[in-house]
Design a protein around this motif. Structure first.
Motif, short mmCIF file in Angstrom:
data_model
loop_
_atom_site.label_atom_id
_atom_site.label_comp_id
_atom_site.label_asym_id
_atom_site.label_seq_id
_atom_site.Cartn_x
_atom_site.Cartn_y
_atom_site.Cartn_z
N MET A 106 0.86 -1.19 0.00
CA MET A 106 0.00 0.00 0.00
C MET A 106 0.89 1.24 0.00
O MET A 106 1.82 1.36 0.78
N LYS A 107 0.62 2.15 -0.88
CA LYS A 107 1.38 3.39 -0.92
C LYS A 107 0.94 4.31 0.20
O LYS A 107 -0.18 4.24 0.68
N ILE A 108 1.84 5.19 0.57
CA ILE A 108 1.54 6.19 1.59
C ILE A 108 1.38 7.53 0.91
O ILE A 108 2.17 7.88 0.03
N TYR A 109 0.39 8.25 1.32
CA TYR A 109 0.11 9.54 0.69
C TYR A 109 0.75 10.64 1.51
O TYR A 109 0.27 11.01 2.56
N PHE A 110 1.89 11.15 1.05
CA PHE A 110 2.56 12.25 1.73
C PHE A 110 2.18 13.55 1.04
O PHE A 110 2.29 13.70 -0.16
N LYS A 111 1.74 14.50 1.83
CA LYS A 111 1.28 15.76 1.27
C LYS A 111 2.47 16.64 0.90
O LYS A 111 3.33 16.91 1.73
N ASN A 112 2.51 17.07 -0.34
CA ASN A 112 3.56 17.96 -0.79
C ASN A 112 3.04 19.38 -0.85
O ASN A 112 1.91 19.66 -0.47
N LYS A 172 1.98 2.58 11.95
CA LYS A 172 0.62 3.08 11.76
C LYS A 172 0.16 2.92 10.31
O LYS A 172 -1.04 3.01 10.04
N VAL A 173 1.09 2.67 9.41
CA VAL A 173 0.74 2.64 7.99
C VAL A 173 1.00 1.28 7.35
O VAL A 173 0.89 1.15 6.13
N GLY A 218 -0.29 -4.78 8.54
CA GLY A 218 -0.62 -5.50 9.77
C GLY A 218 -1.40 -4.68 10.77
O GLY A 218 -1.93 -5.23 11.74
N ASN A 219 -1.51 -3.38 10.53
CA ASN A 219 -2.29 -2.52 11.43
C ASN A 219 -3.74 -2.56 10.97
O ASN A 219 -4.17 -1.78 10.13
N THR A 220 -4.50 -3.45 11.56
CA THR A 220 -5.87 -3.69 11.12
C THR A 220 -6.89 -2.78 11.78
O THR A 220 -8.08 -2.88 11.48
N GLU A 221 -6.45 -1.90 12.68
CA GLU A 221 -7.41 -1.02 13.35
C GLU A 221 -7.28 0.44 12.94
O GLU A 221 -8.09 1.26 13.36
N ALA A 222 -6.29 0.78 12.14
CA ALA A 222 -6.13 2.16 11.68
C ALA A 222 -7.21 2.45 10.64
O ALA A 222 -7.20 1.90 9.54
#
Length: 662
Positions: A1-7, A297-298, A301-305
């Protein structure tokens, strides 16, 4: 899954300045600036314009947690906590009235954040309406964008609804009745009237019902950090609670818990971070520690975020000095050994006095306690069935998650007490820690520990603050554990106390708590929120929302008080009786109003006060005076309050009035 970093995406200037809310008191804003004029109809004729505006809205969510004022001494979320049962303003070297909120929070007060350690009341107002502006931009111009299929168009609309509803729900529980703005206007409007919070809640609840339908699940979105269906459902639950629709809130929580693919993380996962210096402070790996490491957090395996706020990357990163702001001033000169030496010092690795066993600066951070934990949040909050649950991983110092001041060690080798534990008093009962507001309080290291990459790479460093440039500081906006506690709340209002206890126990069991509930009060639910959601929930907002819900439900609080819709938020005074549930938690669980002559600390006498009227912050005078052709309603108890001022009773009339500028 990609992470969306705000530029950097703010290439477009703010679209329309609504004078009454965002503008100056002068008429300079009426003068066109040729350098900034553009045609929004052109800008927002393409999908990229919508995406850029949504990116600004997404990024601004993070600012409520991480935006700095002067010298990195505070952040907005800290204001939410000093107006709650869990914290107080901690810098006792500030003015004697820095926390005298009953007397200093006034409409004409300093709402800006340009001065050192100022409260962020004005920031919440301004940035709340900025987020609303971003959302309204999408909703105003989306019909002009050609080529969008229906599903994509609805996705943007639903995400805009989320951003608008998120801001409005928080604003109405910070400021009460406020102006309702739902569109981008072609000309400035200076004749707003306020709209009742109940009407605004009704509108945003209807919007969020649509958003839950329109917005895809996270698995169907390209990046983390975008508004997803789970986040929309979580916000809808809160809107239903705020509307008094407790059955609907429970039903939505059922869907999010049982049918949306989320589950509480039960075991260690992701990457293990052993802390700043295990020789000084050892972390035994556990699920709670792993759950709150930014990198974890990203991960999949973090199934509750449910929704995270991305914070990493060279262009988009915002520093988060959590250890500096929320940690105690443990190396203060006011902490002495029994033989009169300074308790501990911060030494760089290059200093000949450096000892890896006493490197508390790296392990715990160099705290200055701008925000100091209340006594309630350190001990009474953790009592269940009359037992302080130290097995609970969130309150567990054995595994290293929780720091007790008594576990620190005196580090001056010339002291006879070298390498012995900190003590608040000597054998004769004399104070060794003379400032328990700023220098001495226990705290959840697992929540505030963030790598200070800059100082880690500097052998001469002694000032470890938290996430600095090059670090990762992802934060949670919503987690499934909060969903359980929201469902517990809905069940409590509906009279299903056993079901509410089951939900609270689900969160407690994951934390390996030794004590479980057989029945719960609203106070138990609030306590569990404090244990689980520290620095995630907007604590002041949530306690005020719960105050409103209690009044709607007719249910008693833990002391047997029942609240009336007619006056729960329309009382003033500093005595212990009456007020809202928010106020009752203040007077029961904090030091506010308990020391009318002030509290004597080494830097002088300090005043800590809170008024019943402070359940809402005052409408900023700057907004009132800029609204030259109309009149906004000021909150009860503040200068300018006038019950005869017109306030819209329903949101439809307020929306119809938006186009009327005279």
């Amino acid at each position: 899954m990609k992470i969306y970093f705000k530029n950097k995406i703010s290439k477009f200037a703010p679209l329309v300045v609504v004078a009454a809310l965002f503008g100056s008191c002068s008429e300079d804003f009426l003068e066109p600036d040729p350098l900034s004029i553009y045609e929004p109809e052109t800008t927002f004729s393409t999908e990229s314009g919508l995406q850029a505006t949504l990116a600004m809205a997404d990024k601004s969510l993070r600012g409520f947690y991480t935006h700095y004022n002067y010298a990195n001494n505070s952040v907005p979320i800290g204001t939410e906590y000093v107006f709650s049962d869990m914290a107080k303003y901690g810098k006792t070297d500030a003015s004697s009235t820095a926390a005298d909120y009953a007397n200093t929070i006034v409409p004409t007060g300093t709402f800006a954040t340009a001065t050192n350690d100022a409260l962020y009341l004005g920031y919440y107002w301004d940035e709340g309406y900025n987020g609303i502006k971003y959302a309204n931009t999408i909703l105003t111009y989306i019909d002009q964008v050609q080529g969008l299929d229906d599903a994509v168009k609805k996705k943007y609309i639903g995400q805009a609804y989320f951003h608008r509803a998120y801001r409005y729900l928080n604003l109405v529980y910070q400021f009460g009745d406020i102006p309702l703005v739902t569109k981008i206007l072609e000309v400035p409007k200076q004749n707003y009237s306020s709209t009742k919070k109940e009407a605004i809640i009704e509108m945003i609840t209807a919007d969020m019902e649509k958003a839950v339908e329109y917005v895809p699940e996270q698995s169907q979105l390209a990046y983390l950090g975008l508004v997803n269906k789970g986040a929309c459902r979580q916000l809808l639950i809160k809107c239903y609670l705020a509307s008094g629709k407790f059955a609907e809130a429970e039903a939505q929580a059922d869907i999010l818990i049982n049918q949306s693919g989320y589950s509480l993380v039960q075991n260690s996962f992701g990457t293990f971070d052993d802390g700043g210096n295990p020789d000084t402070w050892k972390i035994t790996r556990n699920v709670i520690w792993d759950l709150h490491r930014p990198e974890n957090k990203v991960v999949a395996g973090n199934t509750e975020a449910i929704m995270i706020l991305p914070n990493a990357g060279a262009q988009s990163f915002i520093g988060f000095a959590t250890m500096r702001i929320f940690g105690p001033f443990w190396n203060s000169a006011n902490i002495r050994t029994p033989d009169g030496k300074k308790g501990a010092e911060r030494y760089a690795k290059t200093n000949s006095n450096y000892n890896t066993n006493f490197d508390f600066a790296r392990a715990l951070g160099r705290g200055i306690a701008t925000i100091s934990a209340s006594y309630y949040s350190q001990s009474p909050m953790w009592k269940v069935n009359g037992v302080e649950d130290i097995q609970d991983l969130r309150h567990n110092s054995t595994v290293g998650n929780w720091v007790k001041m008594e576990d620190l060690k005196y580090s001056d080798p010339t002291s006879a007490y070298y390498n012995t534990n900190y003590r608040m008093k000597d054998d004769a009962g004399n104070l060794l820690a003379k400032d328990s507001i700023r220098d001495w309080f226990d705290f959840p290291l697992y929540k505030i520990y963030l790598h200070d990459v800059v100082n880690e790479n500097n052998p001469n460093a002694t000032d470890f603050q938290g996430a600095s440039t090059g670090a990762v500081a992802h934060w949670y906006l919503y987690r499934l554990s909060e969903t359980y506690l929201l469902r517990a709340e809905a069940r409590f209002y509906r009279g299903n106390v056993a079901g509410a206890a089951q939900d609270v126990n689900m969160v407690r069991q994951r934390a390996n708590a030794s004590q479980l509930y057989t029945t719960v009060t609203i106070g138990d639910i609030c306590a569990e929120r404090g244990r689980e959601l520290y620095l995630e929930e907007w604590r002041n907002v949530e306690l005020t929302r719960i105050s409103h819900c209690l009044a709607m439900s007719g249910k008693p609080d833990e002391w047997g008080n029942v609240y009336s819709l007619s006056d729960w938020d329309k009382q003033a005074g500093v005595d212990n009786s009456g007020g809202s549930y928010w106020y009752q938690r203040i007077v029961h669980y904090t030091l506010y109003n308990k020391y009318p002559a002030g509290i004597v600390v080494p830097n002088g006498t300090k005043f800590y006060t809170m008024n019943k009227r402070n359940v809402y912050w005052p409408i900023p005078n700057s907004a009132i005076t800029a609204n030259t052709k109309g009149k906004l309603s000021q909150n009860y108890g503040y200068d300018g309050y006038d019950p005869s001022v017109k306030v819209w009773d329903n949101w439809q009339d307020a929306v119809a009035d938006e186009d009327k500028t005279e």
